[in-house]
Scaffold this motif. Sequence first.
Motif, short mmCIF file in Angstrom:
data_model
loop_
_atom_site.label_atom_id
_atom_site.label_comp_id
_atom_site.label_asym_id
_atom_site.label_seq_id
_atom_site.Cartn_x
_atom_site.Cartn_y
_atom_site.Cartn_z
N TYR A 219 0.84 -1.21 0.00
CA TYR A 219 0.00 0.00 0.00
C TYR A 219 0.87 1.26 0.00
N MET A 220 1.89 1.29 0.88
CA MET A 220 2.74 2.48 0.97
C MET A 220 3.61 2.62 -0.27
N ASP A 221 4.06 1.50 -0.86
CA ASP A 221 4.79 1.55 -2.11
C ASP A 221 3.98 2.25 -3.19
N ASP A 222 2.69 1.88 -3.27
CA ASP A 222 1.82 2.45 -4.30
C ASP A 222 1.52 3.92 -4.02
N LYS A 223 1.28 4.25 -2.74
CA LYS A 223 0.94 5.63 -2.38
C LYS A 223 2.11 6.58 -2.62
N LEU A 224 3.33 6.11 -2.35
CA LEU A 224 4.50 6.97 -2.43
C LEU A 224 5.35 6.70 -3.66
N SER A 225 4.89 5.79 -4.54
CA SER A 225 5.61 5.44 -5.77
C SER A 225 7.02 4.95 -5.46
N PHE A 226 7.17 4.08 -4.43
CA PHE A 226 8.48 3.58 -4.04
C PHE A 226 8.94 2.42 -4.92
N LYS A 227 8.00 1.60 -5.44
CA LYS A 227 8.31 0.45 -6.29
C LYS A 227 9.31 -0.49 -5.64
N GLY A 228 8.98 -0.97 -4.46
CA GLY A 228 9.82 -1.96 -3.78
C GLY A 228 10.94 -1.40 -2.94
N ARG A 229 10.98 -0.09 -2.80
CA ARG A 229 12.11 0.52 -2.08
C ARG A 229 12.12 0.18 -0.60
N ILE A 230 10.94 0.03 0.00
CA ILE A 230 10.86 -0.23 1.44
C ILE A 230 11.57 -1.54 1.77
N GLU A 231 11.27 -2.61 1.00
CA GLU A 231 11.91 -3.90 1.27
C GLU A 231 13.36 -3.90 0.77
N ARG A 232 13.62 -3.25 -0.35
CA ARG A 232 14.97 -3.25 -0.91
C ARG A 232 15.97 -2.57 0.01
N ASP A 233 15.58 -1.47 0.63
CA ASP A 233 16.47 -0.74 1.53
C ASP A 233 16.38 -1.20 2.98
N GLY A 234 15.51 -2.17 3.26
CA GLY A 234 15.41 -2.72 4.62
C GLY A 234 14.89 -1.73 5.64
N TRP A 235 13.81 -1.02 5.31
CA TRP A 235 13.26 -0.01 6.23
C TRP A 235 12.84 -0.64 7.56
N ILE A 236 12.24 -1.85 7.51
CA ILE A 236 11.72 -2.45 8.74
C ILE A 236 12.87 -2.70 9.73
N ASP A 237 13.96 -3.30 9.26
CA ASP A 237 15.10 -3.59 10.14
C ASP A 237 15.74 -2.31 10.65
N GLN A 238 15.84 -1.30 9.78
CA GLN A 238 16.42 -0.03 10.21
C GLN A 238 15.54 0.65 11.26
N ALA A 239 14.23 0.59 11.06
CA ALA A 239 13.31 1.21 12.02
C ALA A 239 13.40 0.52 13.38
N LYS A 240 13.56 -0.83 13.38
CA LYS A 240 13.73 -1.55 14.65
C LYS A 240 14.98 -1.09 15.37
N GLN A 241 16.05 -0.91 14.63
CA GLN A 241 17.32 -0.48 15.24
C GLN A 241 17.19 0.90 15.86
N PHE A 242 16.63 1.84 15.12
CA PHE A 242 16.54 3.22 15.62
C PHE A 242 15.51 3.32 16.75
N ALA A 243 14.44 2.52 16.71
CA ALA A 243 13.46 2.52 17.80
C ALA A 243 14.09 1.99 19.08
N ALA A 244 14.96 0.97 18.95
CA ALA A 244 15.64 0.42 20.13
C ALA A 244 16.61 1.43 20.73
N GLU A 245 17.25 2.24 19.89
CA GLU A 245 18.18 3.25 20.39
C GLU A 245 17.47 4.35 21.18
N GLN A 246 16.19 4.57 20.87
CA GLN A 246 15.44 5.62 21.57
C GLN A 246 14.98 5.18 22.95
N GLU A 247 14.92 3.87 23.16
CA GLU A 247 14.42 3.38 24.47
C GLU A 247 15.44 3.59 25.58
#
Length: 247
Positions: A219-247
């Motif tokens: 859904y977000m790929d289509d809304k933002l015209s990312f074309k697979g960028r979220i999975e290709r750049d590993g946004w989920i893993d990066q977000a987990k890392q930065f969220a853990a640093e904030q705790e």
Amino acid sequence: MFAVLKTGGKQYRVAAGDVLRVERLAAEAGEKVQFNDVLMIGGDTMTIGAPLIEGAAVQADVIDQIKGEKLIHFVKRRRKHSSKRTKGHRQKLTLLRVTDILASGADASGVKAAVGTGSLSAADLAAMPAASNKPVKGASKPAAKKDVPAKAAPTKAADDTEATIGTRPDNLLTEARGGKADDLKKISGVGPKLESLLHDNGVYHFDQIIAWGSDEIAYMDDKLSFKGRIERDGWIDQAKQFAAEQE
């Protein structure tokens, strides 16, 4: 069964049903083309060409002529004139769906050979239809309409439903929690402009991105015209890392 074909100076490993983007071909949407430069065919038995396999081919349907992601070329000369120059480029591509892999007999198939636009004359190239910014989602054109009474215009909500891909995330917000958003620019590939676009679509915090599944990512790929960028750049893993640093 799979095959390795060559086109546009690149090699692709494909199987029946695969959708891929290749350097622009001299073909229109809806046409069937045949790639005759096959380097290898795999499956129950392996066949390797020397360098090509005689009589083998890969057939595909042309979905659309599209453009790739925009690339920015920035040049700055500090000495003498201190000039700056920014140029953008979007590569013209052809979107294909692989239909068949022929191990032999391709010479007698009668299917149009896939030819890149680099081998066309200037006049033939100018006659080709312009590439669209996004792949066309409808494969066939509707038949000509007969004279019928005018129908009520569809509502905007109905149009949005037809155009939507994937599932809208349930955790999108209207504003950042506590009035302070996370620094999404920490994610690789996210700059100020993309961060602003994420805010416009209700994404302010890393934990929102962590909660996305495959449907929400589509859904977000289509809304933002990312074309697979979220999975290709590993946004989920990066977000987990930065969220853990904030705790």
